[in-house]
Design a protein around this motif. Structure first.
Motif, PDB file in Angstrom:
ATOM      1  N   LYS A   1      52.511  36.098  40.715  1.00  0.00           N
ATOM      2  CA  LYS A   1      51.528  37.052  41.005  1.00  0.00           C
ATOM      3  C   LYS A   1      50.286  36.748  40.381  1.00  0.00           C
ATOM      4  O   LYS A   1      49.196  37.015  40.963  1.00  0.00           O
ATOM      5  CB  LYS A   1      52.030  38.223  41.065  1.00  0.00           C
ATOM      6  CG  LYS A   1      53.229  38.696  42.091  1.00  0.00           C
ATOM      7  CD  LYS A   1      52.724  38.914  43.542  1.00  0.00           C
ATOM      8  CE  LYS A   1      53.628  39.531  44.478  1.00  0.00           C
ATOM      9  NZ  LYS A   1      53.492  39.228  45.451  1.00  0.00           N
ATOM     10  N   SER A   2      50.334  36.508  39.120  1.00  0.00           N
ATOM     11  CA  SER A   2      49.185  36.439  38.097  1.00  0.00           C
ATOM     12  C   SER A   2      48.500  35.243  38.553  1.00  0.00           C
ATOM     13  O   SER A   2      47.075  35.197  38.680  1.00  0.00           O
ATOM     14  CB  SER A   2      49.874  36.472  36.908  1.00  0.00           C
ATOM     15  OG  SER A   2      48.654  36.118  35.880  1.00  0.00           O
TER      16      SER A   2
ATOM     17  N   GLU B   1      48.369  33.568  41.382  1.00  0.00           N
ATOM     18  CA  GLU B   1      47.642  33.852  42.639  1.00  0.00           C
ATOM     19  C   GLU B   1      46.515  34.583  42.578  1.00  0.00           C
ATOM     20  O   GLU B   1      45.619  34.386  43.357  1.00  0.00           O
ATOM     21  CB  GLU B   1      48.826  34.773  43.575  1.00  0.00           C
ATOM     22  CG  GLU B   1      49.653  33.497  44.174  1.00  0.00           C
ATOM     23  CD  GLU B   1      50.278  34.366  45.362  1.00  0.00           C
ATOM     24  OE1 GLU B   1      49.755  35.034  46.094  1.00  0.00           O
ATOM     25  OE2 GLU B   1      51.578  33.712  45.889  1.00  0.00           O
ATOM     26  N   LYS B   2      46.431  35.681  41.760  1.00  0.00           N
ATOM     27  CA  LYS B   2      45.151  36.293  41.541  1.00  0.00           C
ATOM     28  C   LYS B   2      44.289  35.676  40.957  1.00  0.00           C
ATOM     29  O   LYS B   2      42.865  35.978  41.578  1.00  0.00           O
ATOM     30  CB  LYS B   2      45.697  37.833  40.660  1.00  0.00           C
ATOM     31  CG  LYS B   2      46.458  38.780  41.751  1.00  0.00           C
ATOM     32  CD  LYS B   2      46.768  40.117  40.890  1.00  0.00           C
ATOM     33  CE  LYS B   2      47.456  41.195  41.700  1.00  0.00           C
ATOM     34  NZ  LYS B   2      47.224  42.368  41.056  1.00  0.00           N
ATOM     35  N   LYS B   3      44.481  34.926  40.195  1.00  0.00           N
ATOM     36  CA  LYS B   3      43.477  34.084  39.212  1.00  0.00           C
ATOM     37  C   LYS B   3      42.919  33.145  40.008  1.00  0.00           C
ATOM     38  O   LYS B   3      41.674  32.872  40.109  1.00  0.00           O
ATOM     39  CB  LYS B   3      44.006  33.401  38.130  1.00  0.00           C
ATOM     40  CG  LYS B   3      44.344  34.344  36.881  1.00  0.00           C
ATOM     41  CD  LYS B   3      44.994  33.525  35.671  1.00  0.00           C
ATOM     42  CE  LYS B   3      45.414  34.300  34.748  1.00  0.00           C
ATOM     43  NZ  LYS B   3      46.151  33.692  33.547  1.00  0.00           N
TER      44      LYS B   3
ATOM     45  N   GLN C   1      42.945  33.189  43.497  1.00  0.00           N
ATOM     46  CA  GLN C   1      42.117  34.134  44.436  1.00  0.00           C
ATOM     47  C   GLN C   1      40.709  34.266  44.013  1.00  0.00           C
ATOM     48  O   GLN C   1      39.763  34.136  44.543  1.00  0.00           O
ATOM     49  CB  GLN C   1      42.805  35.454  45.067  1.00  0.00           C
ATOM     50  CG  GLN C   1      42.318  36.002  46.223  1.00  0.00           C
ATOM     51  CD  GLN C   1      42.939  37.257  46.531  1.00  0.00           C
ATOM     52  OE1 GLN C   1      43.829  37.617  46.061  1.00  0.00           O
ATOM     53  NE2 GLN C   1      42.761  37.460  47.759  1.00  0.00           N
ATOM     54  N   LYS C   2      40.556  34.920  42.598  1.00  0.00           N
ATOM     55  CA  LYS C   2      39.440  35.037  42.094  1.00  0.00           C
ATOM     56  C   LYS C   2      38.368  33.866  42.057  1.00  0.00           C
ATOM     57  O   LYS C   2      37.364  33.757  42.236  1.00  0.00           O
ATOM     58  CB  LYS C   2      39.631  36.032  40.639  1.00  0.00           C
ATOM     59  CG  LYS C   2      39.763  37.141  41.072  1.00  0.00           C
ATOM     60  CD  LYS C   2      40.021  37.767  39.404  1.00  0.00           C
ATOM     61  CE  LYS C   2      40.142  39.409  39.525  1.00  0.00           C
ATOM     62  NZ  LYS C   2      40.245  40.000  38.227  1.00  0.00           N
TER      63      LYS C   2
ATOM     64  N   GLN D   1      37.322  33.003  45.563  1.00  0.00           N
ATOM     65  CA  GLN D   1      36.167  33.807  46.030  1.00  0.00           C
ATOM     66  C   GLN D   1      34.752  33.429  45.257  1.00  0.00           C
ATOM     67  O   GLN D   1      33.648  33.498  45.718  1.00  0.00           O
ATOM     68  CB  GLN D   1      36.217  35.290  45.478  1.00  0.00           C
ATOM     69  CG  GLN D   1      37.517  35.961  46.644  1.00  0.00           C
ATOM     70  CD  GLN D   1      37.991  37.237  46.074  1.00  0.00           C
ATOM     71  OE1 GLN D   1      38.032  37.572  45.103  1.00  0.00           O
ATOM     72  NE2 GLN D   1      38.764  37.762  47.282  1.00  0.00           N
TER      73      GLN D   1
END
Length: 106
Positions: free
Chosen positions: A17-18, A20-22, A24-25, A28
């Protein structure tokens, strides 16, 4: 999960999950950077924005149908702008897309 560019290394690794968030950031940030340059008339950036939007890279996932259609139209607008600015890959893609849509309408 977000859509990412195809990479053999990424295809074999299960993302946390970590991670994926990195990712995704980062996606973006790349999208926003390309969009800022595209708005200033950079042909490569216009092309990248169209590709990113088409692939959903750096864009929100799970959009309702009307928002997806709007994004598809905006993708085509950026592709056309890149082609008009002389980007060779955009010119080919735009021509292929235009030919396919014209053929479908006939």
């Amino acid at each position: 999960p977000i859509r990412t560019p195809h990479s053999p290394r990424m295809m074999h690794k299960k993302l946390t999950k970590s991670d994926e968030k990195k990712l995704q950031k980062t996606a973006q940030k790349l999208f926003n950077h390309a969009l800022a340059a595209a708005e200033k008339g950079d042909p490569e950036a216009c092309y990248r924005v169209s590709v990113y939007m088409l692939e959903g890279f750096g864009c929100p996932a799970g959009l309702p149908e009307d928002a997806r259609r709007a994004r598809q139209m905006e993708t085509f607008v950026w592709l056309r702008k890149a082609a008009e600015l002389g980007h060779p890959h955009a010119q080919v893609s735009y021509g292929d897309t235009f030919a396919a849509s014209t053929h479908a309408m006939a």
